[in-house]
Design a protein around this motif. Structure first.
Motif, short mmCIF file in Angstrom:
data_model
loop_
_atom_site.label_atom_id
_atom_site.label_comp_id
_atom_site.label_asym_id
_atom_site.label_seq_id
_atom_site.Cartn_x
_atom_site.Cartn_y
_atom_site.Cartn_z
N SER A 150 -10.95 -7.95 2.17
CA SER A 150 -9.83 -8.61 2.86
C SER A 150 -8.55 -8.57 2.04
N ALA A 151 -8.69 -8.25 0.77
CA ALA A 151 -7.53 -8.18 -0.13
C ALA A 151 -7.51 -6.82 -0.80
N PRO A 152 -6.35 -6.36 -1.25
CA PRO A 152 -6.27 -5.05 -1.93
C PRO A 152 -7.23 -4.97 -3.11
N CYS A 153 -7.69 -3.76 -3.37
CA CYS A 153 -8.63 -3.52 -4.46
C CYS A 153 -7.95 -3.73 -5.81
N ALA A 154 -8.75 -4.06 -6.81
CA ALA A 154 -8.20 -4.31 -8.15
C ALA A 154 -7.49 -3.08 -8.70
N TYR A 155 -8.04 -1.90 -8.39
CA TYR A 155 -7.44 -0.65 -8.85
C TYR A 155 -7.19 0.23 -7.63
N PRO A 156 -6.02 0.10 -7.00
CA PRO A 156 -5.74 0.84 -5.76
C PRO A 156 -5.73 2.36 -5.96
N ASN A 157 -5.29 2.81 -7.13
CA ASN A 157 -5.24 4.25 -7.45
C ASN A 157 -4.48 5.04 -6.38
N ARG A 158 -3.34 4.52 -5.99
CA ARG A 158 -2.45 5.20 -5.04
C ARG A 158 -1.28 5.78 -5.81
#
Length: 213
Positions: A150-158
């Motif tokens: 439900s929340a962004p990942c700790a390491y989005p890696n975008r």
């Protein structure tokens, strides 16, 4: 009295991607898997994508096969020549964790999917000598791997890339030599934060790996 109005087709700009390695442009090589997602195109304003077999209006998959159309993206924008153009190598968060069983193309291609919890591989390279680099978000928290966070990942890696002066007549080059610079390819990278090979790749992704010649 009657009036006839001609519906003018909206203007678009077609972008082609090519891959360069060892200083030369690469042709399709079935021994090597190379695919990546692009999204969030922007010039002065956000630009949507014209949907096709390999794209929706928000995300496109590049390099899905050896057909020319899988290396192209058509943007819903007119003359972009000499304009700044930027894009992301990623799937937008609100689409990255959709149900993979019901997702529309190109998010239904299983080779680019990790799990409902982690979402998609934004970039996939399976090269020689069993070396592989799969980029995607990690540190994603949900009730199980079969549920979306439900929340962004700790390491989005975008990662985001910008062309200062885009030329629609030239392809955008992905330079694998720059991406793999100083990378020890004795082990693969699946986007693990503690993997020093991944850390070098993450650093290389902040450099100019996309450009026009």
């Amino acid at each position: 009295m009657s009036f006839l109005f001609a519906c003018k087709e909206p203007s678009t700009t077609k972008i082609e991607f090519v891959v360069k390695q060892h200083g030369v442009q690469q042709t399709c090589d079935e021994r090597q898997t190379l695919m990546w997602f692009v999204s969030e195109f922007k010039s002065e304003n956000a630009i949507s994508i014209k949907p096709s077999y390999f794209s929706s209006n928000s995300v496109a998959l590049i390099g899905a096969n050896c057909e020319k159309n899988s290396w192209q993206v058509e943007l819903n924008a007119g003359d972009l020549d000499e304009e700044k153009l930027s894009f992301s190598m990623a799937v937008p968060f609100n689409e990255n964790h959709l149900n993979p069983l019901t997702a529309a193309s190109p998010l239904n291609i299983s080779e680019m999917f990790w799990s409902w919890q982690l979402g998609h591989k934004f970039f996939r390279f399976d090269g020689d000598n069993d070396f592989a680099f799969h980029l995607g978000s990690t540190g994603c928290k949900s009730a199980s791997r079969l549920r979306a966070p439900s929340a962004p990942c700790a390491y989005p890696n975008r990662y985001r890339f910008e062309l200062a002066q885009f030329d629609a007549q030239k392809p955008i080059t992905l330079d694998l030599d720059r991406l793999l610079s100083e990378v020890d390819r004795s082990r693969s990278c699946m986007s693990e934060q503690a993997n020093e090979i991944c850390q070098q790749l993450f650093n290389n992704l902040t450099t100019k790996i996309f450009y026009q010649e």
